[in-house]
Design a protein around this motif. Structure first.
Motif, mmCIF file in Angstrom:
data_model
loop_
_atom_site.group_PDB
_atom_site.id
_atom_site.type_symbol
_atom_site.label_atom_id
_atom_site.label_comp_id
_atom_site.label_asym_id
_atom_site.label_seq_id
_atom_site.Cartn_x
_atom_site.Cartn_y
_atom_site.Cartn_z
ATOM 1 N N UNK A 1 8.805 -8.929 -26.599
ATOM 2 C CA UNK A 1 7.537 -8.721 -27.283
ATOM 3 C C UNK A 1 7.333 -9.781 -28.360
ATOM 4 N N UNK A 2 6.077 -10.003 -28.713
ATOM 5 C CA UNK A 2 5.735 -10.937 -29.781
ATOM 6 C C UNK A 2 6.110 -10.328 -31.130
ATOM 7 N N UNK A 3 6.550 -11.183 -32.045
ATOM 8 C CA UNK A 3 6.903 -10.692 -33.370
ATOM 9 C C UNK A 3 6.572 -11.754 -34.412
ATOM 10 N N UNK A 4 5.836 -11.353 -35.424
ATOM 11 C CA UNK A 4 5.448 -12.235 -36.524
ATOM 12 C C UNK A 4 5.975 -11.667 -37.830
ATOM 13 N N UNK A 5 6.453 -12.585 -38.720
ATOM 14 C CA UNK A 5 6.948 -12.179 -40.037
ATOM 15 C C UNK A 5 6.167 -12.941 -41.103
ATOM 16 N N UNK A 6 5.662 -12.207 -42.083
ATOM 17 C CA UNK A 6 4.958 -12.838 -43.201
ATOM 18 C C UNK A 6 5.966 -13.685 -43.976
ATOM 19 N N UNK A 7 5.743 -14.994 -43.995
ATOM 20 C CA UNK A 7 6.764 -15.931 -44.459
ATOM 21 C C UNK A 7 7.067 -15.799 -45.941
ATOM 22 N N UNK A 8 6.038 -15.885 -46.772
ATOM 23 C CA UNK A 8 6.274 -15.908 -48.218
ATOM 24 C C UNK A 8 6.785 -14.575 -48.722
ATOM 25 N N UNK A 9 6.209 -13.485 -48.209
ATOM 26 C CA UNK A 9 6.595 -12.171 -48.673
ATOM 27 C C UNK A 9 6.060 -11.876 -50.065
ATOM 28 N N UNK A 10 6.305 -10.655 -50.509
ATOM 29 C CA UNK A 10 5.845 -10.227 -51.822
ATOM 30 C C UNK A 10 7.024 -9.683 -52.616
ATOM 31 N N UNK A 11 6.839 -9.553 -53.922
ATOM 32 C CA UNK A 11 7.940 -9.166 -54.804
ATOM 33 C C UNK A 11 8.396 -7.740 -54.579
ATOM 34 N N UNK A 12 7.480 -6.874 -54.143
ATOM 35 C CA UNK A 12 7.832 -5.464 -53.939
ATOM 36 C C UNK A 12 6.875 -4.859 -52.921
ATOM 37 N N UNK A 13 7.274 -3.720 -52.368
ATOM 38 C CA UNK A 13 6.375 -3.037 -51.422
ATOM 39 C C UNK A 13 5.146 -2.501 -52.130
ATOM 40 N N UNK A 14 5.245 -2.406 -53.466
ATOM 41 C CA UNK A 14 4.108 -1.895 -54.240
ATOM 42 C C UNK A 14 3.201 -3.010 -54.748
ATOM 43 N N UNK A 15 3.537 -4.266 -54.432
ATOM 44 C CA UNK A 15 2.688 -5.392 -54.834
ATOM 45 C C UNK A 15 1.386 -5.341 -54.058
ATOM 46 N N UNK A 16 0.258 -5.564 -54.750
ATOM 47 C CA UNK A 16 -1.044 -5.519 -54.075
ATOM 48 C C UNK A 16 -1.251 -6.762 -53.229
ATOM 49 N N UNK A 17 -1.974 -6.581 -52.125
ATOM 50 C CA UNK A 17 -2.248 -7.702 -51.224
ATOM 51 C C UNK A 17 -3.681 -8.207 -51.368
ATOM 52 N N UNK A 18 -4.563 -7.440 -52.007
ATOM 53 C CA UNK A 18 -5.969 -7.828 -52.101
ATOM 54 C C UNK A 18 -6.253 -8.698 -53.312
ATOM 55 N N UNK A 19 -5.555 -9.850 -53.466
ATOM 56 C CA UNK A 19 -5.748 -10.742 -54.607
ATOM 57 C C UNK A 19 -7.121 -11.396 -54.525
ATOM 58 N N UNK A 20 -7.929 -11.352 -55.603
ATOM 59 C CA UNK A 20 -9.258 -11.973 -55.548
ATOM 60 C C UNK A 20 -9.174 -13.497 -55.549
ATOM 61 N N UNK A 21 -9.907 -14.117 -54.678
ATOM 62 C CA UNK A 21 -9.964 -15.579 -54.610
ATOM 63 C C UNK A 21 -11.272 -15.972 -53.954
ATOM 64 N N UNK A 22 -11.928 -16.991 -54.488
ATOM 65 C CA UNK A 22 -13.196 -17.447 -53.926
ATOM 66 C C UNK A 22 -12.979 -18.119 -52.586
ATOM 67 N N UNK A 23 -13.872 -17.776 -51.629
ATOM 68 C CA UNK A 23 -13.803 -18.355 -50.292
ATOM 69 C C UNK A 23 -15.213 -18.658 -49.811
ATOM 70 N N UNK A 24 -15.318 -19.622 -48.917
ATOM 71 C CA UNK A 24 -16.623 -19.969 -48.338
ATOM 72 C C UNK A 24 -16.428 -20.266 -46.860
ATOM 73 N N UNK A 25 -17.168 -19.565 -46.007
ATOM 74 C CA UNK A 25 -17.090 -19.742 -44.555
ATOM 75 C C UNK A 25 -18.409 -20.313 -44.066
ATOM 76 N N UNK A 26 -18.339 -21.491 -43.420
ATOM 77 C CA UNK A 26 -19.545 -22.102 -42.866
ATOM 78 C C UNK A 26 -19.868 -21.417 -41.541
ATOM 79 N N UNK A 27 -21.105 -20.973 -41.410
ATOM 80 C CA UNK A 27 -21.489 -20.178 -40.240
ATOM 81 C C UNK A 27 -21.881 -21.001 -39.029
ATOM 82 N N UNK A 28 -21.944 -22.324 -39.165
ATOM 83 C CA UNK A 28 -22.332 -23.188 -38.045
ATOM 84 C C UNK A 28 -21.114 -23.453 -37.162
#
Length: 685
Positions: free
Chosen positions: A106-133
């Motif tokens: 089976x396929x298996x992927x591992x998040x490379x960087x990881x986080x400091x704890x299982x309780x660390x939040x993943x929804x960090x705010x950061x500005x992004x822009x996606x071109x729709x063309x």
């Protein structure tokens, strides 16, 4: 019945005792009826017990009715570390070499960087822009600049502006080239790549994606033309989707199904794992958390093996920072198919499957690959089940013999007879079953077939002593000589299966009438056949009868196909008439329909158990009628007893009343006599 309690005050007689004794005497016919009912019920219970034992015997015989079922095989792997193997009905004896080149995984992927704890939040705010063309080919021309060219500044608010993104005059640019130009400037200004070209997993189109450097921006990106002419694909606000909020989405595709998981600014790594696993429409991806060097990594694993089941992180739909596949996930195990070669085929390639459990390479053999390597599988006959079924049949039959002996025989020790003693129809049950194994098996011919009787397979009645003589105490019981059975299986395995469970097979002694097929309900034995052909070879008549029987019966004719009529012994028998080309003539044939003794016994025990015509069914119907008659007589007798008791109660009550009246009269006479004076006396005297 009512109770009578008379005191006998006037008579001095205990009428209760008189009534009890009188009723006990009058109850004798009822007691006899109840005893009769108990006896009939005991007989019926005995027959019910025999019926249940015959049903068990029938189940045991049922295991011997099909030579296909009896023909068991087993598959053995010579190296169980490489693979395991098992065989099912229909597998044939054979040997196969199997080479396992790679296992399905089976396929298996591992998040490379990881986080400091299982309780660390993943929804960090950061500005992004996606071109729709979007574009199908990111290397194709996306736009062409004007004669004045264009220069843009990209601003992520508090971060350093990405300045001097220059597009030359009258030049065609692809989407990949635009991303490269932006990254040259973002590297020069802030030391990171701001632009990526990402593919939408759902549409297949490529899109330009810009991301701020840090995760602390509060506003969205702005693009400003500082020189030249505006580029329509970049300048218009409607061309962009811009975000700068905490939270976002995590999107993946598996087995052609895309799932997008929404997270908030407070969603932790453990929460993200649970959201993926608890998704009601999860297509088969398991999420877990791996701890390594005090860092916690999200692990995604497919539940299915094979190249068709890879996991793709959808960069365009994934907006939470740090969880984009290209940069942030490591593929630790690649979805791949099982590759193996069987008996050297194919020589220059591999047979592939998406599972390590394979059922469609060697017919009716299941292979379970465990590691790479080479081994062999031996598929050979397995007589264990057959011998166990035969032994089980013997034990069930002998248990039936013991019960019938107890019910219908005489016990010399207790000097009492069984409840069914003297009922010959019960003892004849065993005769019917015994003859099914002691007689030649229908359709088998001595001198032609290897075996024709069950005794040739070691199944006989009574055991023998060391000198080969029958032992008196075992006569009537079935015995199996396993040595004889093993020898027969070794000598002619196929013939043993035919004799036990053969059905649907047959043979004709002439070529003009050929056996085609029969059914398990076709009675086994030899049939005499007459087929009349006219001068052109057309069958004009076909007749059949049992060998030794009198009177032929017509068969159904359909061209050259001859069929037995339903309801006759030959029902579902199919023959083929073959004209020899010699004009009109009558062909005479003997057709043997083989019916193994397993089928013979099954039919006989089925007949015995038939509710309407079976010996036990008929007998139980008689017992039931007798019990009903006794019940009717018991009800009548109980009514008579009620009347008798009422009569006696009234009789004794009348007697006491009469005595009471007499006693009253005596008192009156005593008073009268006391008041009368003798003649010649005075009152003073």
């Amino acid at each position: 019945m009512s109770e009578l309690a008379l005191s006998g005050v006037f008579s001095g007689i205990d009428t209760d005792v008189l009534l009890t004794r009188a009723m006990a005497y009058n109850r004798l016919p009822l007691n006899r009826l109840n005893a009769q009912k108990s006896q009939w019920q005991a007989k019926d219970n005995a027959l019910e017990d025999l019926e249940s034992r015959l049903a068990i015997f029938k189940s045991g015989v049922d295991l011997l009715r099909s030579d296909t079922t009896l023909e068991a095989v087993r598959a053995v792997s010579l190296d169980t570390d490489v693979l395991g193997a098992s065989a099912s009905t229909g597998a044939t004896e054979s040997t196969h070499q199997v080479v396992i080149n790679q296992l399905a995984q089976a396929d298996k992927l591992v998040h490379t960087a990881g986080l400091a704890a299982t309780t660390t939040t993943v929804g960090v705010p950061k500005s992004k822009a996606l071109n729709l063309n979007g574009m199908a080919d990111p290397d194709a021309t996306w736009f062409t600049t004007s004669g004045n060219g264009a220069t843009y500044t990209l601003d992520f608010d508090t971060e350093d502006d990405i300045t001097g993104v220059v597009f030359d005059v009258s030049t065609a640019y692809s989407m990949n080239q635009v991303a490269a130009l932006i990254n040259v400037r973002s590297q020069a200004v802030s030391g990171y790549n701001a632009a990526t070209v990402e593919v939408d997993a759902q549409t297949g189109d490529s899109h330009l994606h810009l991301t701020a450097q840090a995760g602390v921006a509060e506003t969205v990106m702005t693009q400003t033309l500082t020189a030249g002419d505006a580029i329509a694909e970049l300048d218009d606000e409607a061309d962009w989707t811009k975000t700068a909020l905490g939270g976002g989405t995590f999107s993946y595709t598996y087995d052609s199904t895309t799932r997008t998981i929404s997270v908030s600014a407070d969603t932790t790594l453990a929460d993200l794992r649970d959201l993926i696993n608890n998704d009601a429409q999860n297509p088969g991806v398991s999420a877990s958390i791996l701890e390594y060097n005090s860092t916690f990594h999200l692990v995604l694993a497919g539940k299915d093996t094979g190249t068709s089941y890879s996991i793709t992180i959808n960069d365009l739909s994934t907006t939470i920072e740090g969880f984009v596949e290209a940069d942030d996930f490591t593929q630790t195990q690649t979805a791949q198919n099982l590759e193996r070669r069987v008996d050297g085929y194919p020589a220059a390639a591999w047979i592939t499957r998406d599972s390590n459990t394979v059922t469609d390479v060697v017919p009716n053999v299941t292979i379970v690959a465990r590691t790479t390597g080479t081994t062999s599988i031996n598929v050979d006959r397995d007589t264990t089940a057959l011998q166990a079924s035969m032994t089980n049949l013997v034990e069930i039959y002998n248990g039936l013999v013991d019960k019938i002996t107890a019910y219908a025989g005489y016990n010399d020790v207790s000097e009492t007879g069984g409840i069914l003693q003297g009922d010959s129809s019960i003892t004849r049950l065993l005769d019917s079953l015994r003859s099914g194994t002691t007689s030649p098996v229908p359709g088998f011919l001595s001198g032609t077939d290897t075996y024709t009787m069950a005794s040739e397979l070691g199944l006989e009645f009574g055991t023998r002593d060391a000198n080969g003589y029958p032992e008196f105490e075992t006569i009537g019981k079935m015995a199996l000589d396993s040595t004889v059975l093993t020898s027969a299986l070794t000598t002619d395995y196929r013939a043993v299966l035919d004799l036990i469970g053969g059905s649907g097979t047959g043979v004709s002694d002439v070529s003009d009438v050929q056996f085609t097929s029969s059914h398990e309900s076709t009675e086994g034995g030899t049939y005499n056949i007459q087929v009349e052909f006219d001068a052109s070879g057309t069958v004009t008549a076909a007749r059949i009868k049992e060998d030794g029987g009198t009177g032929f019966r017509n068969m159904t004719i359909d061209g050259d196909v001859l069929s037995g009529v339903a309801g006759n012994a030959e029902q579902f028998l199919n023959l083929t008439a073959v004209w020899d080309g010699s004009g009109a003539y009558t062909a005479n044939a003997d057709v043997r329909v083989r019916q193994g003794f397993g089928n013979v016994l099954y039919e006989r025990v089925s007949d015995l158990l038939d509710n309407v015509t079976g010996a036990l069914g008929v007998k139980r119907e008689q017992y039931s009628a007798a019990i009903d008659t006794v019940d009717t007589n018991i009800e009548r007798q109980e009514r008579l007893l009620d009347m008798k008791q009422k009569y006696l109660e009234d009789k004794y009550a009348r007697m006491e009343a009469a005595l009471a009246r007499l006693d009253s009269q005596r008192a009156m006479f005593d008073a009268v006599f006391a008041s009368v004076r003798p003649i010649g006396t005075t009152s003073e005297e």
